[in-house]
Design an enzyme around this catalytic site. Structure first.
Site, PDB file in Angstrom:
ATOM      1  N   LYS A 191       0.513  -7.941   1.175  1.00 18.03           N
ATOM      2  CA  LYS A 191      -0.678  -7.004   0.746  1.00 18.03           C
ATOM      3  C   LYS A 191      -1.861  -7.458   0.683  1.00 18.03           C
ATOM      4  CE  LYS A 191       3.199  -5.098  -0.156  1.00 18.03           C
ATOM      5  NZ  LYS A 191       4.106  -4.172  -1.606  1.00 18.03           N
TER       6      LYS A 191
HETATM    7  C1  LIG Z   1       5.136  -3.685  -2.247  1.00 21.85           C
HETATM    8  C2  LIG Z   1       4.898  -2.987  -2.508  1.00 21.85           C
HETATM    9  C3  LIG Z   1       5.669  -2.640  -4.057  1.00 21.85           C
HETATM   10  C4  LIG Z   1       5.987  -3.469  -4.962  1.00 21.85           C
HETATM   11  O1  LIG Z   1       5.219  -4.397  -4.783  1.00 21.85           O
HETATM   12  P1  LIG Z   1       5.917  -6.146  -5.732  1.00 21.85           P
HETATM   13  O2  LIG Z   1       4.562  -6.426  -6.174  1.00 21.85           O
HETATM   14  O3  LIG Z   1       6.745  -6.828  -4.229  1.00 21.85           O
HETATM   15  O4  LIG Z   1       7.014  -5.812  -6.073  1.00 21.85           O
HETATM   16  C5  LIG Z   1       5.329  -1.303  -4.576  1.00 21.85           C
HETATM   17  N1  LIG Z   1       4.912   0.048  -3.372  1.00 21.85           N
HETATM   18  C6  LIG Z   1       4.982  -0.255  -2.421  1.00 21.85           C
HETATM   19  C7  LIG Z   1       3.717   0.559  -2.179  1.00 21.85           C
HETATM   20  C8  LIG Z   1       4.767  -1.039  -1.783  1.00 21.85           C
HETATM   21  O5  LIG Z   1       4.521  -1.543  -0.464  1.00 21.85           O
END
Ligand SMILES: *Cc1c(COP(=O)(O)O)cnc(C)c1O
Length: 411
Positions: A191
């Site tokens: 991310k």
């Molecule tokens: C990565 C992601 C999540 C979950 O994030 P985590 O921190 O891994 O729990 C939720 N929604 C979207 C759209 C994502 O891309």
């Protein structure tokens, strides 16, 4: 061209992150403590919210948000099929039903028009059960929040934003994280910023903040009545069976350093997006990411769409050809209604969300991360160009000049 290996994503970890983890380890305080408090304070002032609560993931954040806004058994939560598993699974955790709303094919975000249409077509009984809506800012392009907020207001829905892709991003000049009752961020390694694993809740609401903080750590509260007594230091009360969703200081130490880099990481991603878009603009087999004038995009992902009618290859084949040349592309996302769990439980057919289905078939996410070099960007561009040229269907290549006029320009 000499063959290169270009991974899909690489986290940007520098000396500051490494030093602060080592300092935290040496401090003797490993789990939630002063570093996490600092991360929360820094984050709140960055996005402009009253309360920021650090948790172990964005999934945990979404779960706590569902609980805080009062989603319960038998309720309905509207969201998009074009998202990761996490967005809908938290609705299932609550014993509620996710109701999908098809997307705007350009931005890939939930269509506000279809959201309203879906709500209007509900029976009074369904409308009573509808409690919340979770818009997802796909790839970092903010949703049309004015429209969604208006509709939510009209139908009494709470808005919980899935902002896993959007740090930093703005909608009409307002920072994502400062708009809706609750916004959930992710610090997973792919991310915009990372803490290895982690997430953040942003809210201005004191009641939601208190509930989410208590539920993030076993539903435990210090007993208010004896806070100043001798027992105050050890006494606690379990108010609810909560969760174990706290973020440890070792990870918050990474998060603090990453948050400081947020703007410079964005600048790098924006620059890469410009390089890609400049090159792909002239390739008729590709549609570029769409950019609404109302938003500042966080450029978490760079998603291209293939003009399949011009190509003698499908999206899966295209990805395989890139991969055989060392370019590792991915797909965000396989729409949720196509997955066995949702198909079987709710009886969905692929054509139930035709826009999500048709965009899914042509989308791919190219390698995209701050540290990409010019040489790596060029290698991806040339590999995409060669793959297109090998697979153009003859007669459409000639018509290419006309078809390019339809391509939406991103940057
Ligand atoms: C990565 C992601 C999540 C979950 O994030 P985590 O921190 O891994 O729990 C939720 N929604 C979207 C759209 C994502 O891309």
């Amino acid at each position: 061209m000499k063959k290169m290996f270009i991974p899909f994503s690489v986290p940007y970890i520098g000396k500051e992150e490494i030093d602060s983890v080592v300092d935290t380890l040496k401090s003797g305080w490993l789990t939630t403590g002063p570093k996490t408090k600092q991360f929360e304070a820094d984050f709140a002032s960055y996005v402009g919210c009253k309360h920021a609560i650090a948790v172990s993931s964005c999934t945990a954040a979404l779960h706590l948000a569902m609980d805080a806004v009062g989603v319960g058994k038998g309720d309905i939560v509207l969201t998009t099929p074009m998202t990761f598993a996490a967005t809908a699974e938290v609705i299932e955790y609550m014993g509620a039903t996710p109701v999908f709303v098809d997307i705007d094919p350009g931005t890939l975000n939930m269509s506000p028009e279809l959201l309203e249409e879906r709500l209007r077509s509900m029976t009074p009984e369904e409308r009573r059960r509808a409690k919340a809506v979770i818009p997802v800012h796909m790839a970092g392009h903010p949703c049309d929040m004015d429209a969604i907020t208006d509709i939510a207001g009209k139908y009494g829905l709470k808005v919980v934003e899935d902002a896993a892709h959007t740090l930093p991003a703005r909608y009409k000049g307002r920072m994502i994280g400062s708009i809706s009752p609750v916004t959930c961020f992710s610090f997973y390694p792919t991310k915009c910023i990372t803490s290895a694993e982690g997430g953040m809740l942003a809210t201005d609401d004191d009641g939601y903040a208190e509930r989410m903080r208590i539920m993030s750590l076993h539903g435990i509260s210090k007993g208010a009545w004896n806070r100043y007594s001798k027992e105050g230091s050890w006494y606690y009360e379990v108010l609810q069976p909560g969760f174990k969703y706290n973020l440890p200081d070792v990870l918050s130490a990474i998060g603090i350093s990453q948050l400081r880099r947020s703007e410079s990481l964005l600048e790098m991603r924006m620059r890469h997006a410009e390089v890609y878009s400049h090159a792909f603009r002239d390739m008729p087999g590709i549609e570029l990411p769409e950019l609404s004038p109302d938003v500042e995009h966080s450029w978490h992902l760079y998603i291209i769409k293939l003009n399949l009618e011009m190509l003698g290859i499908d999206r899966g084949g295209f990805i395989e050809e890139l991969r055989s040349r060392g370019v590792f592309a991915s797909v965000h996302f396989i729409p949720l209604h196509l997955h066995p769990y949702y198909r079987q439980k709710y009886g969905y057919k692929p054509s139930d969300f035709p826009r999500a289905e048709s965009q899914y078939k042509r989308m791919l996410s190219l390698p995209f991360y701050p540290k990409m070099t010019d040489e790596e960007l060029d290698y991806v561009i040339e590999t995409v160009r060669e793959t297109l040229e090998r697979n153009y269907v003859k007669q459409t290549t000639a018509a290419g000049g006309d078809l390019t006029a339809d391509c939406k320009l991103a940057v």
